[in-house]
Enzyme design. Structure first.
Site, PDB file in Angstrom:
ATOM      1  N   GLU A  45       4.250   1.151   1.960  1.00  0.00           N
ATOM      2  CA  GLU A  45       5.350   0.825   2.843  1.00  0.00           C
ATOM      3  C   GLU A  45       6.709   1.203   2.262  1.00  0.00           C
ATOM      4  O   GLU A  45       7.046   0.871   1.135  1.00  0.00           O
ATOM      5  CB  GLU A  45       5.329  -0.676   3.165  1.00  0.00           C
ATOM      6  CG  GLU A  45       4.071  -1.135   3.889  1.00  0.00           C
ATOM      7  CD  GLU A  45       2.923  -1.517   2.965  1.00  0.00           C
ATOM      8  OE1 GLU A  45       2.197  -0.587   2.547  1.00  0.00           O
ATOM      9  OE2 GLU A  45       2.743  -2.686   2.651  1.00  0.00           O
ATOM     10  N   CYS A  60       0.849  -1.190   0.000  1.00  0.00           N
ATOM     11  CA  CYS A  60       0.000   0.000   0.000  1.00  0.00           C
ATOM     12  C   CYS A  60       0.883   1.237   0.000  1.00  0.00           C
ATOM     13  O   CYS A  60       0.889   2.009  -0.942  1.00  0.00           O
ATOM     14  CB  CYS A  60      -0.888   0.017   1.238  1.00  0.00           C
ATOM     15  SG  CYS A  60      -2.285  -1.103   1.150  1.00  0.00           S
TER      16      CYS A  60
END
Lengths: 301, 787
Positions: free
Chosen positions: B433, B431
């Site tokens: 990171e 997402c």
């Protein structure tokens, strides 16, 4: 320093001058345009407004009002302005925000604090503050003090005005205004009086003076069906503007029908705000009229 | 897009996701016949990998330029019974559930019943994990305090750097040979373990070469049969490419893409790592090949684009492996989060945007697929032209690309003690990171329900849904005299549950290290070869363990409501509040409206609420950051939720911010849905008050109606808005550009909106594929119309 009455502060305003801006809406306007988009800005004093769609019909407001100023009619409520003393108790008790006071007495410092919140966005985008209304020049001392503070803080300033005021009001502020957003509706004075309640003579005179003073001006023309959405009216405006200096841009603002729903929330039966149909399909033609005279033109603010 | 790509794309979109038993059967066969105590675990895993790569189906679809599938055909998805063996009931659920179904054939079911389930029963990693977890861990897990990523999928969360564009598998083999030769069996007690790991990597490298060779042979075979001269030539070329890569370093653009694709398939066949795998900084890696091809005339811009599009479609052919239970809830999507990064900064600190970066944006715009999941990395050095071009794609309204602040990402990595160069070569994956690509195992271990902790705190350690005592006693809230007493109790409670989570993680990390090494993945991540250490066992240069905090916005609003209404304004007492919560506001609608409308909320640049947010951020940070993991690295925080905020909301009764029982939590670091009422600058100001630099990623979702972005001016102003947020060190933002009306219409008439893609969390999905409540939530997310 004198306080002023502000009825709204809108951040991320992207249609009131260059870049990202915060628009400060001043309450009170000497005109009463029938198509007014912000009728809550017309009256000078703060007032209680009512949102029928938010109301849970708990009637706590009726019970708490010590002045019997709230009148219930079916699902809607009116404020008797003669009785209301703006104590705000009804607004406090309303849990759904159906009652709201528009118009807040604010100090220069309070407004500046709000403006400063978005400085990082102004800096990045070449934006700044816009003073609108209502008519900001209607409270010109307050405006003047705000403009001074903005200049000290290097915040770009725009003033959105109808131009309907004594020229002295403009004179006091003009050296602190980076950009005037000057509204022009119609040149035919008879039509102007009919739809706005006032003569356009001072408006046109003030614009002439202002333009010769060297201020940057964007002229904003709302296009209203049956008022000015025809070639003759627009050509009148264009011809009037042609000899003027410092007109940086013309903005054409096609009328949108949302002033009336706001008006319905006000308890101002005397006010004449009406729905106009969307303007005729002449925006392209209007553009040509101005382009022919070599103006820079933009549709929308 | 040309006719070939149009057909391939259509084929990909129309293929039905289904479950393939191929891998399950192969792995079962292997362990049945070859399981032996005479080989070490890494070597055994490598042999298993090789066994599969030698036998799995070879799929070359009509018209394809980039070849290879995970399963026998597009969207036929493997299962990994050594980790999780699906039960017959699981298979029935997968086959029949409304959202994210996988078709399961009768034959597959029969094979599961007769062969796969009987063999793996009692031997899976999932069973081992649950067996090893303590009672308190189980209680917390069952109550929805946290989720556990590794119970159905392997640790992954990593991304490739540029090494495969310089080295072939044979080069890796040479390095391994040299490392084995230089092992010191006299002074290094780990020498034997290292040798086994290195041998396993060597076997894995061979396995990939064999896999490619099988494609080469298949392509040659098809070429022989083909009458169409052009396709025949293409197949011959493909056959030749597959003999060169991955054995050797690629020589041109096409080979580079094909090489990566073989590696990708290897990774997702070896195990089912989270966030699959991805090439990372694709425009950087491919640019030298692109430039060389254009210069020597062997490649045109159109050919490059066609190859990239063909590559894009390969990602879309690989839905995320089927998940069940809570794991399916936390990531309810076919998207497998292959986040391809474009833009950013070069290792020398200069702007990395190149011609290919722009070309890839064209590819994204034309492909309009949910996978891969591209992002743009924007630094202060990135030209406006690139940002605006990316926003033109955003304006199309399918949620891609997401937008990241490169400067913040690099600072985050450097704060975690990565070298400047490794940080600049890094980017974002999954997402949001942050990672040092090709050099880091940054392992997300599960979502943590911060709002549930407040609920447990308010109940003095009990879960009010079950009455079960699952936390510690932190005091009767009715006796709290100040807000600080509540905050102290919350701090103790959260620490307690983070302790439980960390203890569980540290066991699970060891289970994977000891029983489920990944020699093929290890081959590709620095410094696994150098250290002779597996990826799961600290072989990577950097090892970070994340616990993803969920619901910060809602936790803030709930805490703010207590401080404001109970302690400051004394509008109601704690006793009354507790009654409201347990009765789900039955008979307390007015109080609820006060919470919703007349209480400060996060997201409005209001310091009253935002200061509480900052404090709660610090509490979470202090509870997690800096603890040691078992791989020589540390625990860190990030703040994202994928789709878990729906599940987490479903296990919490009413909350003091006015949320009703069961409703979703806020997602990422976004304000509570509909609570932000002051426009986007206020949202950005609020969100930037937390210190993003001390996280490994935060997720901010914003929704704009398309008219806001009309014309060059709308786009420019949005670009300024983003630049300002990034000046404030914001990590990431993504935009949904659709009207609520469109979405409601889509809800009513899904058949008309099959192609409507929306940004859900860190990814995009088809709107009609997401659950009804998630649909409702997307509609609800503040629509910043007109501002």
């Amino acid at each position: 320093m004198q306080n002023g009455i502000v009825f709204d502060i809108k951040r991320y305003a992207i249609h009131d001058g260059p870049g990202i801006r915060t628009t400060i809406f001043f309450k009170g306007c000497p005109m009463q345009c029938r198509w007014c988009q912000n009728p809550e800005g017309i009256a000078k004093e703060p007032e209680v407004i009512f949102w029928e769609n938010r109301c849970s019909q708990c009637d706590d407001c009726l019970n708490i009002c010590s002045y019997d100023a709230i009148i219930k009619k079916g699902n809607t409520k009116y404020i008797d302005k003669k009785k209301c003393n703006l104590c705000g108790e009804c607004v406090k008790v309303c849990s759904t925000e159906a009652l709201e006071i528009v118009g807040k007495d604010m100090s220069v410092e309070e407004v500046i604090n709000e403006i400063e919140r978005d400085v990082i966005f102004f800096d990045e985008s070449g934006g700044g503050v816009a003073f609108s209304g209502g008519e900001p020049l209607f409270q010109h001392d307050f405006l003047n003090n705000l403009l001074k503070q903005c200049k000290e803080r290097d915040v770009h300033t725009a003033v959105d005005t109808s131009g309907y005021c004594p020229y002295q009001a403009i004179e006091t502020v003009q050296d602190k205004v980076d950009l005037f957003l000057y509204d022009l509706k119609v040149i035919d004075n008879r039509v102007h009086i009919e739809y706005t309640g006032v003569s356009n003579e001072p408006i046109l005179e003030n614009l002439k003076k202002l333009s010769s003073n060297g201020n940057n001006i964007v002229v904003r023309i709302p296009i209203i069906h049956g008022v000015n959405d025809n070639v003759t009216h627009i050509e009148d405006i264009a011809d009037f503007l042609l000899p003027l200096k410092n007109i940086k841009e013309i903005n054409i603002l096609p009328y949108h029908n949302f002033g009336v729903s706001k008006y319905m929330r006000l308890s101002s039966p005397g006010m004449v705000i009406e729905n106009f149909p969307e303007p005729n399909d002449i925006i392209d033609e209007i553009k040509k009229i101005f382009e022919k005279r070599e103006f820079i033109i933009k549709v929308g603010g | 897009m040309n006719e070939r790509i149009r057909k391939l794309r259509e084929h990909s979109i129309n293929a039905t996701p289904c479950l393939s038993s191929e891998r399950a059967l192969l792995i079962t066969e292997f362990y049945k016949n070859n399981a032996s105590y005479s080989v070490s675990p890494p070597v055994q895993r490598a042999l298993a990998f090789k066994y599969m790569m030698e036998r799995k189906s070879i799929c070359i679809n009509d018209g394809e330029l980039i070849v290879g599938e995970r399963g026998p055909a597009p969207k036929e998805v493997y299962t990994y019974p050594e980790l999780t063996t699906h039960s017959i009931k699981d298979l029935d659920i997968l086959n029949s559930r409304k959202k994210i179904p996988f078709r399961v054939s009768g034959e597959t079911k029969r094979l599961y019943k007769e062969v796969i389930i009987p063999f793996w029963k009692g031997k899976t990693i999932r069973e081992k994990i649950f067996h090893e977890m303590s009672v308190e861990w189980r209680d917390a897990y069952d109550a929805g305090v946290f989720t556990e990523f590794m119970e159905q999928r392997a640790p992954g969360h990593t991304v490739l750097d540029d090494k495969i564009y310089h080295k072939g598998m044979l080069d890796f083999k040479n390095e391994i040979k040299w490392r084995i030769k230089n092992l010191d069996f006299f002074d290094d007690p780990e020498a034997y373990n290292k040798r086994e790991e290195l041998r396993a990597m060597d076997i894995s490298a061979n396995a990939l070469i064999i896999f490619a060779k099988r494609h080469s042979e298949k392509a040659a075979e098809y070429a022989q049969k083909k009458i169409n001269a052009q396709r025949k030539k293409e197949l011959e070329r493909i056959s030749e490419i597959c003999t060169h890569v991955p054995a050797h370093a690629p020589r041109n653009f096409w080979e580079a893409l094909q090489y990566y694709w073989f590696v990708h398939l290897g990774i997702i066949t070896e195990l089912n790592p989270w966030d699959s795998f991805n090439p990372g900084r694709l425009d950087q890696h491919l640019y030298p090949f692109y430039k060389q091809g254009i210069e020597d005339g062997s490649l045109t811009k159109d050919q490059a684009k066609e190859l990239l599009q063909a590559f894009w479609i390969k990602f879309n052919n690989q839905p995320a492996p089927p998940k069940v239970g809570i794991t399916a809830e936390e990531s309810a999507t076919y998207n497998d989060f292959a986040q391809i990064n474009i833009g950013g900064i070069k290792p020398d600190g200069s702007d990395a945007v190149n011609e290919l970066s722009y070309l890839i944006l064209d590819v994204i715009m034309e492909m309009k697929l949910i996978q891969p999941s591209p992002s743009v990395q924007i630094s202060k050095k990135t030209p406006d032209r690139f940002l605006k071009k990316a926003l033109q794609v955003v304006r199309k309204g399918f949620g891609q690309p997401s937008i990241f602040n490169s400067d913040a990402v690099i600072q985050e990595l450097i704060r975690q003690e990565k070298s400047v160069e490794d940080a600049r070569n890094g980017g974002t994956s999954g997402c949001v990171e942050t990672g040092a690509f090709g050099k880091e195992n940054y392992n997300l271990t599960g979502y943590f329900n911060m709002v549930k902790i407040l609920e447990i705190t308010l109940n003095n350690g009990a879960d009010p849904r079950t009455g079960k005592k699952i936390g510690i006693k932190t005091g009767n809230p009715l006796k709290f005299k100040t807000f600080d007493e509540l905050l102290d109790a919350y701090k103790k409670q959260i620490r307690h549950f983070i302790d439980i989570k960390v203890k569980g993680n540290n066991i699970i990390e060891r289970i994977y290290a000891d029983y489920m090494p990944v020699p093929f993945l290890s081959l590709l991540i620095y410094d696994c070869i150098k250290k002779g250490e597996d990826y799961h066992n600290g072989g990577a240069r950097y090892n970070t363990t994340y616990i993803q905090g969920v619901g910060l916005g809602m936790l803030t609003d709930a805490m703010t409501s207590i401080k404001y209404n109970v302690f400051d304004r004394k509008r109601f007492t704690m006793r009354e509040l507790m009654h409201m919560l347990s009765s789900n506001f039955e008979g307390y609608d007015k109080h609820r409206q006060i919470m919703l409308n007349k209480t400060p909320k996060y997201g409005n640049d209001d310091d009253y609420a935002d200061d509480i947010m900052k404090e709660l951020f610090e509490v979470y940070y202090d509870a997690v950051n800096g603890r040691k993991n078992t791989k020589g690295g540390h625990y860190r925080i990030n703040l994202l939720s994928t789709t878990v905020h729906i599940y987490f909301g479903s296990v919490i009764k009413a909350t003091p911010d006015g949320r009703k029982a069961g409703d979703p939590l806020s997602e990422g670091v976004s304000p509570v849905q509909g609570a932000d009422r002051k426009g986007p600058t206020a949202v950005f100001k609020s969100v930037s008050k937390m210190d993003h630099i001390r996280t490994g990623g935060t997720l901010l979702n914003m929704k704009f109606s398309p008219q806001i972005l009309e014309g060059n001016e709308g786009l420019t102003k949005l670009a300024h808005l983003i630049r300002s947020y990034f000046k404030l060190d914001g990590h990431h933002v993504q935009f949904n550009v659709v009207t609520a009306k469109t979405l409601r219409d889509a809800q009513q008439h899904p058949e008309k909106f099959r192609d409507l893609i929306v940004r859900v969390a860190g990814y995009s999905d088809y709107f009609i594929d997401v659950g009804k409540d998630l649909q409702n939530e997307i509609i609800k997310r503040t629509e910043h119309m007109g501002f």
